[in-house]
Design an enzyme around this catalytic site. Structure first.
Site, mmCIF file in Angstrom:
data_model
loop_
_atom_site.group_PDB
_atom_site.id
_atom_site.type_symbol
_atom_site.label_atom_id
_atom_site.label_comp_id
_atom_site.label_asym_id
_atom_site.label_seq_id
_atom_site.Cartn_x
_atom_site.Cartn_y
_atom_site.Cartn_z
ATOM 1 N N GLY A 154 0.820 -1.202 0.000
ATOM 2 C CA GLY A 154 0.000 0.000 0.000
ATOM 3 C C GLY A 154 0.850 1.245 0.000
ATOM 4 N N THR A 201 -0.332 4.497 5.059
ATOM 5 C CA THR A 201 -1.669 3.926 5.160
ATOM 6 C C THR A 201 -1.795 2.997 6.365
ATOM 7 O OG1 THR A 201 -0.930 2.329 3.526
ATOM 8 C CG2 THR A 201 -2.396 4.065 2.767
ATOM 9 N N LYS A 246 0.660 0.361 7.328
ATOM 10 C CA LYS A 246 1.190 -1.000 7.193
ATOM 11 C C LYS A 246 1.995 -1.398 8.429
ATOM 12 C CE LYS A 246 3.226 0.157 3.352
ATOM 13 N NZ LYS A 246 2.689 1.523 3.249
ATOM 14 N N HIS A 284 -15.417 10.720 -15.625
ATOM 15 C CA HIS A 284 -14.465 9.939 -16.418
ATOM 16 C C HIS A 284 -14.517 8.453 -16.019
ATOM 17 C CE1 HIS A 284 -10.389 9.481 -18.406
ATOM 18 N NE2 HIS A 284 -10.382 8.435 -17.585
ATOM 19 N N GLU A 285 -14.448 8.212 -14.735
ATOM 20 C CA GLU A 285 -14.414 6.819 -14.282
ATOM 21 C C GLU A 285 -15.740 6.113 -14.537
ATOM 22 O OE1 GLU A 285 -11.704 5.382 -13.631
ATOM 23 O OE2 GLU A 285 -10.512 7.212 -13.491
HETATM 24 P P1 ADP Z 1 3.075 2.884 6.602
HETATM 25 O O1 ADP Z 1 3.897 1.870 7.319
HETATM 26 O O2 ADP Z 1 1.977 2.294 5.785
HETATM 27 O O3 ADP Z 1 3.871 3.863 5.816
HETATM 28 P P2 ADP Z 1 2.517 3.705 9.250
HETATM 29 O O4 ADP Z 1 1.957 2.475 9.815
HETATM 30 O O5 ADP Z 1 3.945 3.972 9.551
HETATM 31 O O6 ADP Z 1 2.311 3.746 7.701
HETATM 32 O O7 ADP Z 1 1.623 4.932 9.703
HETATM 33 C C1 ADP Z 1 2.148 6.057 10.353
HETATM 34 C C2 ADP Z 1 1.193 6.564 11.395
HETATM 35 O O8 ADP Z 1 0.006 7.054 10.803
HETATM 36 C C3 ADP Z 1 0.743 5.504 12.346
HETATM 37 O O9 ADP Z 1 1.614 5.373 13.427
HETATM 38 C C4 ADP Z 1 -0.623 6.023 12.797
HETATM 39 O O10 ADP Z 1 -0.499 6.994 13.803
HETATM 40 C C5 ADP Z 1 -1.131 6.707 11.560
HETATM 41 N N1 ADP Z 1 -1.958 5.813 10.759
HETATM 42 C C6 ADP Z 1 -1.681 5.378 9.509
HETATM 43 N N2 ADP Z 1 -2.647 4.587 9.045
HETATM 44 C C7 ADP Z 1 -3.563 4.479 10.015
HETATM 45 C C8 ADP Z 1 -4.807 3.774 10.120
HETATM 46 N N3 ADP Z 1 -5.275 3.006 9.117
HETATM 47 N N4 ADP Z 1 -5.494 3.884 11.274
HETATM 48 C C9 ADP Z 1 -5.024 4.644 12.276
HETATM 49 N N5 ADP Z 1 -3.872 5.335 12.229
HETATM 50 C C10 ADP Z 1 -3.140 5.273 11.115
HETATM 51 ZN ZN ZN Z 2 -9.252 6.709 -17.568
#
Ligand code: ADP
Ligand code: ZN
Ligand code: MG
Length: 610
Positions: free
Chosen positions: A198, A202, A204, A419-420
């Site tokens: 992702g 987001t 992960k 568009h979509e």
């Molecule tokens: P990635 O690893 O996907 O780049 P992170 O897990 O490091 O993202 O996310 C960074 C911070 O953003 C997390 O510590 C949290 O505070 C916040 N965060 C990101 N996604 C979420 C989510 N889905 N729900 C709640 N908090 C989130």
């Molecule tokens: Zn298109």
């Protein structure tokens, strides 16, 4: 700091000091002012000269230490024919020889001492290295890629929101970690490696930790990017360590963050990075070699799955992939709520409104908005965070994103929505097109502002002519919908047009699907991959006239589809408008949602249902 480290610091201070001394001496020995012979003679008469060295052409000399201020200690002068010199030297009791003895010593010293020191340092380092992994020199390398082990993680699944599909898929992993025996007894297939894919921010990393927290197991983590600068061999040893330690603590999780830094396709790039390859190979070996029933699950995260080495995805490795996508509106609201939990919010604050303003933002940015909002409130001496603080925070965060097109203006969203829907309506209406799964106006990455997800019902190795034509039609649907609704096209369709043209060209040139040019393959060099952009091939096998015919044929193929699509979308325009409206509101729509709208629309228009 341990004793060893303190000792080696002392060692370095002493070596450094000696080097400085040697440097000083060396410079002094080099520094010889050239003076006129008459000046030298004067010093000699004034009893200033300590020592001289007389050669064929020059005289080097040293003045007495209690010399007149400002005069150099060392000097040299051109030797002139002066028969009285030796007599004068003897009279003044100045030592004279072919060389100045003290200079000779210095010359030797300035060479020998640094050599001795370097030899010493080298010896010292070699000995330290000889102590093997775990001590001394190697520690420099090891400190970069640390294995972190956390015993009790407080993060729970409830702290992650907006990624419900991913969470659902991971429930099984948690179950397995809680009671591995149960799984092994029943003999179900146990996941070994799960890859979280992702965009950045987001959640992960957060999700991986939440799995460990929820299952109550130790969490070993290491980041792919930390391997990159290490010495050859160290990374592979770390990977081995990691698996060894984890097996002892099973059930547990091994988490490899930023897998792409480590798992880039081998041999890719201008210079294949040997260390990275070794580390990657070791990881593959470890993953193959361990028995999943011991209760170790390997999680990894990446935001660039396309550059990963294909070997990583093979069965028994990261064969399960979980998409951690940017959240939709309700998802964003839920994330905002999580982060607002510990912050004093004014009662009138509407997180729903903030969620509506932040299409395309990921969890990290939303967390940032709450944080910025709280900071703004504090700066204004308020007890609680108000709506306007949050709205200002949104603006700041948007500005911080460097206008990466991620957050669209209202006008742009409207265009993208139509568009979509255009693409999707065409796909739903004509035969031979892949079914529509999902339509979204949540931007994906920098290039795609929205997307229509079509999934083939089965793996396809052969496509018929009409299927290729319907692919072109679906691709044109976006642009033509824009033209119908807004009167003109936008740049957003460039990629679609490129793809459509590409398909048409291959139909004519490679598949012999043109009536005019006939059943001939006009390009001999072609890549094995299906429907992919080809490498530019140098030199063609056909005449200019044929080239012109090819162009005409490509145009004819595309124009024919464009006419069909235009007719179709004109008929369906009430559905187009309604669906776009709905998409703007909900940001995501399923293929079934759209079909329902379409069936309703067709009844109204008195059309036959396909
Ligand atoms: P990635 O690893 O996907 O780049 P992170 O897990 O490091 O993202 O996310 C960074 C911070 O953003 C997390 O510590 C949290 O505070 C916040 N965060 C990101 N996604 C979420 C989510 N889905 N729900 C709640 N908090 C989130
Ligand atoms: Zn298109
Ligand atoms: Mg991360």
């Amino acid at each position: 700091m341990d004793k060893k480290a303190r000792l080696s610091i002392w060692y370095f201070i002493i070596v450094f000091w000696i080097l400085i001394m040697v440097q000083e001496l060396y410079v002094a020995s080099q520094h010889m002012d050239e003076v006129p012979y008459s000046q030298f003679k004067q010093w000699l008469i004034d009893d200033q000269v300590d020592e001289v060295a007389i050669t064929e052409t020059i005289i080097n000399g040293k003045l007495k230490p209690d010399r007149v201020d400002g005069d150099p200690q060392w000097f040299k002068t051109i030797r002139v024919d002066d028969p009285g010199l030796v007599k004068l030297l003897e009279e003044k009791k100045v030592e004279y020889a072919g060389v100045i003895l003290s200079t000779l010593w210095r010359d030797v010293a300035s060479w020998v001492i640094p050599i001795l020191i370097f030899a010493g340092v080298w010896f010292f380092l070699l000995r330290k290295m000889g102590q093997g992994a775990g001590g001394g020199f190697m520690r420099i390398g090891q400190s970069k890629a640390k294995i972190y082990m956390e015993q009790e993680i407080k993060v729970k699944m409830g702290d992650v929101a907006g990624v419900d599909e991913a969470k659902e898929e991971l429930v099984e992993v948690i179950e397995f970690l809680k009671t591995p025996e149960k799984f092994t007894r029943i003999g179900g297939r146990i996941p070994k490696g799960v890859l979280l894919i992702g965009p950045p921010g987001t959640g992960k990393t957060l999700l991986a930790r939440a799995i460990a927290g929820e299952a109550g197991v130790p969490f070993f983590s290491i980041s792919g990017s930390e391997f990159v600068e290490m010495f050859v061999g160290v990374g592979a040893a770390r990977v081995r360590d990691l698996f060894e330690q984890a097996k002892v603590k099973a059930p547990c999780i091994i988490f490899i963050d930023e897998l792409d830094a480590l798992g880039k396709a081998r041999g890719a790039g201008p210079m294949a990075h040997e260390e990275r390859e070794q580390t990657l190979n070791q990881l593959l070996v470890e993953m193959d070699g361990f028995d999943p029933t011991v209760g170790v699950i390997i999680l990894a995260a990446t935001n660039r799955p396309e550059i990963l080495d294909a070997a990583l995805m093979r069965a028994g490795r990261f064969d399960r992939q979980v998409l951690v996508d940017r959240p939709d509106r309700p998802g964003r609201e839920a994330i905002l709520k999580i982060h607002a939990k510990n912050i004093q919010m004014a009662p009138e604050v509407s997180l729903e409104k903030i969620a509506a303003m932040t299409t395309g933002m990921a969890g990290a940015e939303l967390a940032n908005i709450i944080n910025e909002g709280a900071l703004l409130a504090v700066r204004r001496d308020r007890e609680t965070v108000e709506q306007k603080d949050l709205e200002e925070a949104v603006e700041r965060v948007v500005a911080g994103l460097e206008k990466k097109n991620r957050v669209l203006s209202e006008g742009e969203r409207k265009r993208v929505a139509h568009h979509e829907v255009g693409h999707a309506l065409v796909a739903l209406s004509i035969s031979g097109a892949d079914p529509v799964q999902k339509i979204s106006i949540i931007p994906r990455g920098i290039a795609a502002l929205g997307y229509t997800l079509q999934l083939p019902t089965q793996d396809r190795y052969l496509l018929t002519r009409s299927e290729l034509e319907s692919k072109i039609a679906v691709l044109l649907g976006g642009r033509i919908a824009e033209e119908l609704v807004f009167g003109e096209a936008s740049t957003g369709a460039a990629d679609d047009l490129q793809k459509a043209t590409n398909i048409a060209q291959r139909m004519v040139k490679d598949y012999g699907m043109s009536d005019v040019l006939g059943t001939v393959a006009l390009d001999n060099e072609r890549q094995a991959s299906f429907l992919q952009t080809k490498e530019p091939s140098y030199g063609t096998q056909y005449s200019e006239e044929t080239a012109r015919e090819i162009d005409q044929e490509v145009r004819r193929l595309i124009d024919a589809q464009a006419t069909l699509v235009k007719e179709l979308l004109t008929k369906l325009s009430p559905v187009l408008l309604e669906a776009a409206e709905k998409l703007m509101e909900e940001e995501v729509m399923t293929g079934d949602d759209l079909r329902a709208l379409m069936d309703g629309g067709k009844e109204k228009a008195g059309l036959q249902t396909a």
